[in-house]
Every structure is written in C-alpha cells, then in structure tokens.
Write an enzyme that holds these catalytic residues in place. Structure first.
Site, PDB file in Angstrom:
ATOM      1  N   SER A 124       0.842  -1.193   0.000  1.00 56.92           N
ATOM      2  CA  SER A 124       0.000   0.000   0.000  1.00 56.92           C
ATOM      3  C   SER A 124       0.877   1.243   0.000  1.00 56.92           C
ATOM      4  O   SER A 124       1.702   1.430   0.899  1.00 56.92           O
ATOM      5  CB  SER A 124      -0.895   0.017   1.242  1.00 56.92           C
ATOM      6  OG  SER A 124      -1.455   1.306   1.390  1.00 56.92           O
ATOM      7  N   HIS A 157      -1.096  -1.088  -4.249  1.00 55.27           N
ATOM      8  CA  HIS A 157      -2.403  -0.841  -3.626  1.00 55.27           C
ATOM      9  C   HIS A 157      -2.534   0.659  -3.350  1.00 55.27           C
ATOM     10  O   HIS A 157      -1.705   1.247  -2.664  1.00 55.27           O
ATOM     11  CB  HIS A 157      -2.474  -1.647  -2.326  1.00 55.27           C
ATOM     12  CG  HIS A 157      -3.758  -1.559  -1.588  1.00 55.27           C
ATOM     13  ND1 HIS A 157      -4.841  -2.376  -1.852  1.00 55.27           N
ATOM     14  CD2 HIS A 157      -4.150  -0.759  -0.570  1.00 55.27           C
ATOM     15  CE1 HIS A 157      -5.831  -2.085  -1.034  1.00 55.27           C
ATOM     16  NE2 HIS A 157      -5.437  -1.090  -0.240  1.00 55.27           N
ATOM     17  N   ASP A 162      -4.870   3.643  -1.887  1.00 52.10           N
ATOM     18  CA  ASP A 162      -6.007   3.915  -0.999  1.00 52.10           C
ATOM     19  C   ASP A 162      -6.598   5.289  -1.281  1.00 52.10           C
ATOM     20  O   ASP A 162      -5.930   6.311  -1.119  1.00 52.10           O
ATOM     21  CB  ASP A 162      -5.536   3.849   0.458  1.00 52.10           C
ATOM     22  CG  ASP A 162      -5.191   2.425   0.882  1.00 52.10           C
ATOM     23  OD1 ASP A 162      -6.073   1.555   0.770  1.00 52.10           O
ATOM     24  OD2 ASP A 162      -4.050   2.198   1.313  1.00 52.10           O
ATOM     25  N   MET A 215      -9.357   7.889  -0.056  1.00 51.81           N
ATOM     26  CA  MET A 215     -10.190   8.203   1.120  1.00 51.81           C
ATOM     27  C   MET A 215     -10.786   9.586   0.949  1.00 51.81           C
ATOM     28  O   MET A 215     -10.121  10.494   0.439  1.00 51.81           O
ATOM     29  CB  MET A 215      -9.332   8.179   2.385  1.00 51.81           C
ATOM     30  CG  MET A 215      -8.585   6.873   2.590  1.00 51.81           C
ATOM     31  SD  MET A 215      -7.732   6.909   4.170  1.00 51.81           S
ATOM     32  CE  MET A 215      -6.798   5.387   4.072  1.00 51.81           C
ATOM     33  N   HIS A 262      -8.253   0.860  -3.969  1.00 51.58           N
ATOM     34  CA  HIS A 262      -9.134   0.584  -2.828  1.00 51.58           C
ATOM     35  C   HIS A 262      -9.872   1.870  -2.503  1.00 51.58           C
ATOM     36  O   HIS A 262      -9.287   2.803  -1.938  1.00 51.58           O
ATOM     37  CB  HIS A 262      -8.293   0.098  -1.634  1.00 51.58           C
ATOM     38  CG  HIS A 262      -9.101  -0.173  -0.406  1.00 51.58           C
ATOM     39  ND1 HIS A 262      -8.529  -0.328   0.837  1.00 51.58           N
ATOM     40  CD2 HIS A 262     -10.443  -0.318  -0.211  1.00 51.58           C
ATOM     41  CE1 HIS A 262      -9.479  -0.548   1.729  1.00 51.58           C
ATOM     42  NE2 HIS A 262     -10.651  -0.538   1.113  1.00 51.58           N
ATOM     43  N   MET A 318     -12.175   3.933  -0.471  1.00 45.34           N
ATOM     44  CA  MET A 318     -12.871   4.105   0.814  1.00 45.34           C
ATOM     45  C   MET A 318     -13.631   5.416   0.726  1.00 45.34           C
ATOM     46  O   MET A 318     -13.268   6.420   1.359  1.00 45.34           O
ATOM     47  CB  MET A 318     -11.838   4.103   1.949  1.00 45.34           C
ATOM     48  CG  MET A 318     -11.304   2.704   2.236  1.00 45.34           C
ATOM     49  SD  MET A 318      -9.754   2.755   3.143  1.00 45.34           S
ATOM     50  CE  MET A 318      -8.641   3.017   1.786  1.00 45.34           C
ATOM     51  N   MET A 346     -11.480  -6.534   5.166  1.00 46.98           N
ATOM     52  CA  MET A 346     -10.637  -5.598   5.927  1.00 46.98           C
ATOM     53  C   MET A 346     -10.254  -6.248   7.260  1.00 46.98           C
ATOM     54  O   MET A 346     -11.115  -6.784   7.968  1.00 46.98           O
ATOM     55  CB  MET A 346     -11.389  -4.290   6.208  1.00 46.98           C
ATOM     56  CG  MET A 346     -11.603  -3.399   5.007  1.00 46.98           C
ATOM     57  SD  MET A 346     -10.099  -2.910   4.133  1.00 46.98           S
ATOM     58  CE  MET A 346      -9.177  -2.040   5.419  1.00 46.98           C
ATOM     59  N   GLY A 386      -9.119   3.422   7.129  1.00 51.89           N
ATOM     60  CA  GLY A 386      -8.883   4.850   7.345  1.00 51.89           C
ATOM     61  C   GLY A 386      -7.429   5.216   7.577  1.00 51.89           C
ATOM     62  O   GLY A 386      -7.011   6.304   7.211  1.00 51.89           O
ATOM     63  N   PHE A 387      -6.678   4.305   8.152  1.00 49.89           N
ATOM     64  CA  PHE A 387      -5.300   4.647   8.502  1.00 49.89           C
ATOM     65  C   PHE A 387      -4.380   3.440   8.338  1.00 49.89           C
ATOM     66  O   PHE A 387      -4.808   2.303   8.556  1.00 49.89           O
ATOM     67  CB  PHE A 387      -5.223   5.126   9.954  1.00 49.89           C
ATOM     68  CG  PHE A 387      -6.097   6.319  10.221  1.00 49.89           C
ATOM     69  CD1 PHE A 387      -5.657   7.604   9.929  1.00 49.89           C
ATOM     70  CD2 PHE A 387      -7.393   6.136  10.689  1.00 49.89           C
ATOM     71  CE1 PHE A 387      -6.488   8.704  10.128  1.00 49.89           C
ATOM     72  CE2 PHE A 387      -8.234   7.230  10.896  1.00 49.89           C
ATOM     73  CZ  PHE A 387      -7.782   8.514  10.614  1.00 49.89           C
ATOM     74  N   GLY A 388      -3.127   3.721   7.993  1.00 55.30           N
ATOM     75  CA  GLY A 388      -2.108   2.681   7.983  1.00 55.30           C
ATOM     76  C   GLY A 388      -1.585   2.469   9.397  1.00 55.30           C
ATOM     77  O   GLY A 388      -1.866   3.250  10.311  1.00 55.30           O
ATOM     78  N   GLY A 389      -0.829   1.401   9.580  1.00 51.00           N
ATOM     79  CA  GLY A 389      -0.129   1.173  10.843  1.00 51.00           C
ATOM     80  C   GLY A 389      -0.990   0.706  11.997  1.00 51.00           C
ATOM     81  O   GLY A 389      -0.566   0.768  13.156  1.00 51.00           O
ATOM     82  N   ASP A 442      -6.450  -6.720   4.098  1.00 50.10           N
ATOM     83  CA  ASP A 442      -5.827  -5.384   4.128  1.00 50.10           C
ATOM     84  C   ASP A 442      -5.915  -4.829   5.541  1.00 50.10           C
ATOM     85  O   ASP A 442      -7.011  -4.684   6.082  1.00 50.10           O
ATOM     86  CB  ASP A 442      -6.581  -4.481   3.137  1.00 50.10           C
ATOM     87  CG  ASP A 442      -6.037  -3.061   3.073  1.00 50.10           C
ATOM     88  OD1 ASP A 442      -4.956  -2.799   3.632  1.00 50.10           O
ATOM     89  OD2 ASP A 442      -6.713  -2.219   2.449  1.00 50.10           O
ATOM     90  N   GLY A 443      -4.734  -4.519   6.092  1.00 51.80           N
ATOM     91  CA  GLY A 443      -4.680  -3.908   7.418  1.00 51.80           C
ATOM     92  C   GLY A 443      -3.895  -4.759   8.394  1.00 51.80           C
ATOM     93  O   GLY A 443      -4.280  -5.894   8.686  1.00 51.80           O
ATOM     94  N   GLY A 444      -2.774  -4.240   8.850  1.00 52.62           N
ATOM     95  CA  GLY A 444      -1.986  -4.931   9.871  1.00 52.62           C
ATOM     96  C   GLY A 444      -1.259  -6.180   9.383  1.00 52.62           C
ATOM     97  O   GLY A 444      -0.851  -7.016  10.184  1.00 52.62           O
ATOM     98  N   GLY A 493       1.215  -2.121   4.006  1.00 49.29           N
ATOM     99  CA  GLY A 493       1.682  -0.741   3.867  1.00 49.29           C
ATOM    100  C   GLY A 493       2.908  -0.490   4.720  1.00 49.29           C
ATOM    101  O   GLY A 493       4.038  -0.470   4.227  1.00 49.29           O
ATOM    102  N   SER A 494       2.684  -0.341   6.033  1.00 50.85           N
ATOM    103  CA  SER A 494       3.808  -0.005   6.907  1.00 50.85           C
ATOM    104  C   SER A 494       4.848  -1.125   6.933  1.00 50.85           C
ATOM    105  O   SER A 494       6.045  -0.850   7.057  1.00 50.85           O
ATOM    106  CB  SER A 494       3.308   0.329   8.311  1.00 50.85           C
ATOM    107  OG  SER A 494       2.381  -0.623   8.749  1.00 50.85           O
TER     108      SER A 494
HETATM  109  C1  DX5 Z   1      -6.261   1.246   5.663  1.00 52.73           C
HETATM  110  C2  DX5 Z   1      -5.850   1.024   4.241  1.00 52.73           C
HETATM  111  C3  DX5 Z   1      -4.693   0.115   4.102  1.00 52.73           C
HETATM  112  C4  DX5 Z   1      -3.435   0.606   4.755  1.00 52.73           C
HETATM  113  C5  DX5 Z   1      -2.752  -0.593   5.311  1.00 52.73           C
HETATM  114  O1  DX5 Z   1      -7.519   1.783   5.724  1.00 52.73           O
HETATM  115  O2  DX5 Z   1      -6.911   0.480   3.484  1.00 52.73           O
HETATM  116  O3  DX5 Z   1      -4.450  -0.228   2.746  1.00 52.73           O
HETATM  117  O4  DX5 Z   1      -2.545   1.269   3.908  1.00 52.73           O
HETATM  118  O5  DX5 Z   1      -1.657  -0.199   6.059  1.00 52.73           O
HETATM  119  P1  DX5 Z   1      -0.919  -1.198   7.047  1.00 52.73           P
HETATM  120  O6  DX5 Z   1      -0.391  -2.329   6.228  1.00 52.73           O
HETATM  121  O7  DX5 Z   1       0.133  -0.361   7.653  1.00 52.73           O
HETATM  122  O8  DX5 Z   1      -1.949  -1.674   8.056  1.00 52.73           O
HETATM  123 ZN    ZN Z   2      -6.374  -0.357   1.511  1.00 50.31          ZN
END
Ligand code: DX5
Ligand code: ZN
Length: 220
Positions: A8, A31, A33, A35, A64, A66, A135, A140-143, A173-175, A195-196
């Site tokens: 991501s 990927h 995102d 938003m 993606h 959102m 999900m 909404g947020f990475g990390g 997707d996520g974590g 992502g992170s």
């Molecule tokens: C969160 C995004 C993800 C995000 C994942 O809402 O849809 O794609 O970038 O980030 P990580 O891998 O850090 O959880």
């Molecule tokens: Zn995403």
C-alpha cells in the site's frame, strides 16, 4: 493458489511517487487507498493524482476506494485504466450493477467489507466479482493492529468460493506483517496488502520477498 503481495502506497512519501513506486517494482500490484473524509475519517487524493500514479507505476494498480457513493465514483478509475477496482459494500446501493460496469470497462471488480459487515450477503453474488476484500482493520489509517476477529470471515468466504467452484481471490488489508500474514494465508487469503510493513522496512524489496515466502508456507 498463487500468492499476491500488494504494497500500500499510503505509507510512502507522497511527494515522490515515482521513486516510491520503483521500490516495489517486484510486487504484484500497487495498492492505492482513496479516502474521502466521509466514508472514512481521512483524506488522500482523487482521479488527477491517480492518473499520474498510473503513468509512472511499473506495476498494475489495485485501487481501494474508501469513499461514499461508490457506484458513481468507482467507474472513473476503471476508465483511466486501473487494473483492479475495489469498492465498499457499505458505500454501494447497487453492487452488482457497479461490478458489471467495472468489468465492462476492463477492470477487475472487487468488493470490500469492513470488520463489522458480514460476508453472507455476498455469497449468492460471488459470480459478479473477481475479488472480495476482507478488511482486517477499521479502514482509514495505515499502521493499525491486525484484527484476528476478522479471520473467520476470510475462512467463510473462501469456503463459499470453493463450494461454488469459482476463482475469486480473497484479499486482506490492514496490519499485515511477518507476524500476521501466515494466519491470514491459513484462513484462505491469497492477496495481501501491506503498507507499513513494506515501506517501513529498510529494504522494501526484500520484505516483499519475505512476506511472499511466509504466505506461501501457510497457504491453504
Ligand atoms: C487502511 C488502508 C490500508 C493501509 C494498510 O484503511 O486500506 O491499505 O494502507 O496499512 P498497514 O499495512 O500499515 O496496516
Ligand atoms: Zn487499503
């Protein structure tokens, strides 16, 4: 089942997309995102920026969305040539119509569900989609921390896909990290967004390889 690792770019430096995308040239898809500060409490960018990302990306784009009013906005990304477009079930009044429109425009049609949204309403509609995104954080947020409570849904949707003899991919997707990717693969996911874990690594290319290996070891 073949494994895809889709980093991501939410976790990359938005001031230099070309250099940041070059770091993930060995991944399957980038990927992206989108938003809107309405469907989720965060804002990224829209079609004009995605057009530039598309122009400089060495790999296909995994959009993606959102965003609210998905039925109106999703086709725009297919029209500009994005290879896969995911919209949220919660933001769509007509998911079948939108999926058919995405396919007509040449994109893969993918539908996403947030952690509290059941997958059962999708089960009779699976033939309309190329992918389901489960999900594994609140979008909404990475990390954020991976939510293990979402894994039973991954299992149920994978079973439904197999029972229907279909070939959809199941994205998570996520974590997703070295610690969690194995559990997601065991549950039946085959497309992994990170992502992170990728952009936070010293060597993003090596991290992609590592994640791919770990997912392969645990794939069902
Ligand atoms: C969160 C995004 C993800 C995000 C994942 O809402 O849809 O794609 O970038 O980030 P990580 O891998 O850090 O959880
Ligand atoms: Zn995403």
């Amino acid at each position: 089942m073949s494994i895809s690792i889709n980093p991501s770019i939410l976790s990359c430096d938005f001031a230099q997309f070309d250099r940041e995308l070059a770091k993930i040239a060995d991944a399957d898809m980038a990927h992206v995102d989108i938003m809107d500060n309405h469907f989720v409490p965060n804002l990224t960018f829209g079609p004009p920026v995605v057009e530039r990302i598309k122009a400089v990306s060495p790999i296909p784009l995994d959009m993606h969305l959102m965003i609210s009013e998905a039925d109106r906005h999703a086709p725009v990304y297919a029209e500009m040539g994005c290879e896969s477009v995911t919209f949220h079930l919660e933001a769509s009044a007509a998911p079948v119509r939108t999926a058919r429109e995405l396919r007509r425009l040449g994109a893969k049609a993918s539908v996403a569900v947030k952690p509290a949204t059941p997958v059962e309403p999708l089960i009779d509609l699976l033939g309309e989609f190329d992918q389901v995104l489960i999900m594994t954080v609140e979008p909404g947020f990475g990390g954020q921390k991976f939510l293990d409570v979402c894994l039973p849904k991954v299992r149920r949707i994978r079973e439904a896909i197999s029972a229907a003899n279909l070939e959809l991919t199941v994205q998570v997707d996520g974590g997703i990290s070295e610690d969690t990717i194995g559990r997601a693969a065991e549950a039946g996911a085959d497309v992994f967004v990170a992502g992170s874990a990728v952009y936070g690594a010293d060597n993003p290319a090596a991290q992609i390889t590592r994640l791919r290996e770990l997912a392969g070891e645990h794939a069902c």
